[in-house]
Enzyme design. Structure first.
Site, mmCIF file in Angstrom:
data_model
loop_
_atom_site.group_PDB
_atom_site.id
_atom_site.type_symbol
_atom_site.label_atom_id
_atom_site.label_comp_id
_atom_site.label_asym_id
_atom_site.label_seq_id
_atom_site.Cartn_x
_atom_site.Cartn_y
_atom_site.Cartn_z
ATOM 1 N N SER A 65 -5.491 -3.237 -4.651
ATOM 2 C CA SER A 65 -5.687 -4.875 -4.446
ATOM 3 C C SER A 65 -4.474 -5.227 -4.919
ATOM 4 C CB SER A 65 -7.093 -5.040 -5.760
ATOM 5 O OG SER A 65 -8.063 -4.791 -4.925
ATOM 6 N N LYS A 68 -3.014 -7.755 -2.758
ATOM 7 C CA LYS A 68 -3.896 -9.631 -2.377
ATOM 8 C C LYS A 68 -2.607 -10.090 -2.724
ATOM 9 C CE LYS A 68 -8.393 -7.953 -2.922
ATOM 10 N NZ LYS A 68 -9.498 -6.931 -4.043
ATOM 11 N N TYR A 192 -7.501 -6.238 6.256
ATOM 12 C CA TYR A 192 -7.249 -6.020 4.547
ATOM 13 C C TYR A 192 -7.176 -4.387 4.344
ATOM 14 C CZ TYR A 192 -9.754 -6.032 0.455
ATOM 15 O OH TYR A 192 -10.548 -5.722 -0.831
ATOM 16 N N TYR A 237 -10.614 -9.299 -12.511
ATOM 17 C CA TYR A 237 -12.214 -9.487 -12.055
ATOM 18 C C TYR A 237 -12.319 -9.779 -14.000
ATOM 19 C CZ TYR A 237 -9.420 -6.234 -8.264
ATOM 20 O OH TYR A 237 -9.065 -6.150 -7.860
ATOM 21 N N VAL A 255 -7.898 -0.173 -7.426
ATOM 22 C CA VAL A 255 -8.388 0.685 -7.855
ATOM 23 C C VAL A 255 -7.608 1.811 -7.597
ATOM 24 C CG1 VAL A 255 -10.201 -0.212 -7.467
ATOM 25 C CG2 VAL A 255 -9.583 0.422 -5.478
HETATM 26 N N1 GLN Z 1 -9.495 -2.061 -0.970
HETATM 27 C C1 GLN Z 1 -10.124 -1.712 -1.893
HETATM 28 C C2 GLN Z 1 -12.126 -2.329 -1.863
HETATM 29 O O1 GLN Z 1 -11.965 -3.596 -1.049
HETATM 30 C C3 GLN Z 1 -9.639 -3.044 -3.160
HETATM 31 C C4 GLN Z 1 -10.301 -3.490 -4.348
HETATM 32 C C5 GLN Z 1 -9.570 -3.231 -5.656
HETATM 33 O O2 GLN Z 1 -8.088 -2.477 -5.826
HETATM 34 N N2 GLN Z 1 -9.411 -3.628 -6.914
HETATM 35 O O3 GLN Z 1 -12.514 -2.077 -2.605
#
Ligand code: GLN
Length: 302
Positions: A65, A68, A192, A237, A255
């Protein structure tokens, strides 16, 4: 300053090596489930251009993420403030992959850093292009930011997530049903999942954050300010408040166990340790940043 940082990092790495509670590796993406929670690396790029790294700082990991942030920079470059008609700028107070608010809030995600918001942002960044073209632009952006051509997508990770990403498919289809996707859900998710699967070392990631720290001019300063504001309020988050309280820096987690943190005007910092806390943010990464911010006094809150 440079020698102080090297000293701080050595002490932080020693402290982290002694920790037995290292969190849980992300299990829901099979390719990430095999990561060794014993790994830890941190890298700091200072305003004077010097870079200091310790631990597993040259090991590539899945940025997930954290991508992003770069996707948002590209989407804002294409759409400008129009993007904000499709995604909001408020913390969600829910898990990164939650679907709960989407229905009650009419298919407009809370912010670009939860999965629903990132799927919309990716759709906006795609425009009418095939996913391959967007991914090429994204990689060029990140390579330019990092000053390093050797940054790639780990296809096996993207494939692994495509096979198991049922929640993201649910989010994308729900967004499409609400009229908030302009491309077919599988195209948007293809882009994505591949952007999440970009692999970088903490050394590369710290360099790629220079533009957010005001140490490299890539996008307008006003956009930098706004991306940093969103990183601070939404980058972790439902752990964003806790991260702001403990670290006091804009940050974005993934993650894969990475965190990019920005000390505006002073430094770009990347840390990686694959074990996650209950909110899906790197456990030791957060602790290491808390120690670093306390020692350097870099908190944006003084
Ligand atoms: N690719 C992961 C997902 O969509 C990214 C989530 C994350 O890094 N928090 O679940």
């Amino acid at each position: 300053m440079s020698s102080d940082i090297a000293q701080h990092l050595a002490e932080i790495a020693a402290e982290m090596a002694s920790r037995s509670d290292r969190g849980q590796v992300a299990g829901y993406i099979p390719e990430l489930a095999a990561a060794d929670p014993g790994q830890f690396g941190i890298s700091v790029l200072l305003a004077d251009g010097s870079q200091h790294s310790v631990g597993d700082s040259a090991v590539p990991f899945s940025i997930q993420s954290i991508s992003k942030v770069f996707g948002l920079a590209i989407a804002l470059g294409r759409l400008g403030d129009q993007l904000w008609t499709r995604v909001r700028r408020e913390p969600s107070g829910l898990a990164f992959n939650s679907i709960l608010q989407l229905e009650s809030e009419g298919g407009i995600p809370r912010n670009p850093f939860i999965n629903a918001g990132a799927i919309v942002t990716t759709d906006a960044a795609l425009g009418r292009r095939p996913p391959r073209e967007y991914l090429a632009e994204l990689l060029t952006f990140i390579r330019t930011a990092a000053g390093d051509e050797d940054i790639h997508i780990a296809k096996s990770v993207a494939r692994s997530e495509t096979l198991t990403g049922h929640r993201n498919f649910a989010l994308a289809h729900f967004l499409a049903s609400q009229g908030n996707l302009t491309n077919p859900p599988d195209h948007v998710l293809g882009a994505y999942f591949h952007q999440c699967a970009i692999a970088m070392t903490v050394e590369q990631l710290a360099r790629s954050g220079r533009f957010l720290a005001g140490l490299q001019h890539l996008i307008a300063p006003e956009r930098v300010r706004r991306i940093n504001a969103l990183m601070l309020t939404c980058g972790h988050y439902d752990g964003s408040g806790e991260f702001a309280f403990r670290v006091g820096l804009p940050g974005k987690s993934g993650v894969g166990g990475g965190i990019l943190a920005i000390a505006p005007g002073r430094a770009s910092i990347a840390v990686w340790s694959p074990g996650l806390n209950a909110q899906g943010n790197s456990q030791l990464g957060t602790e290491a940043l808390e120690m670093l911010a306390r020692r350097t006094g870099w908190s944006i809150f003084g």
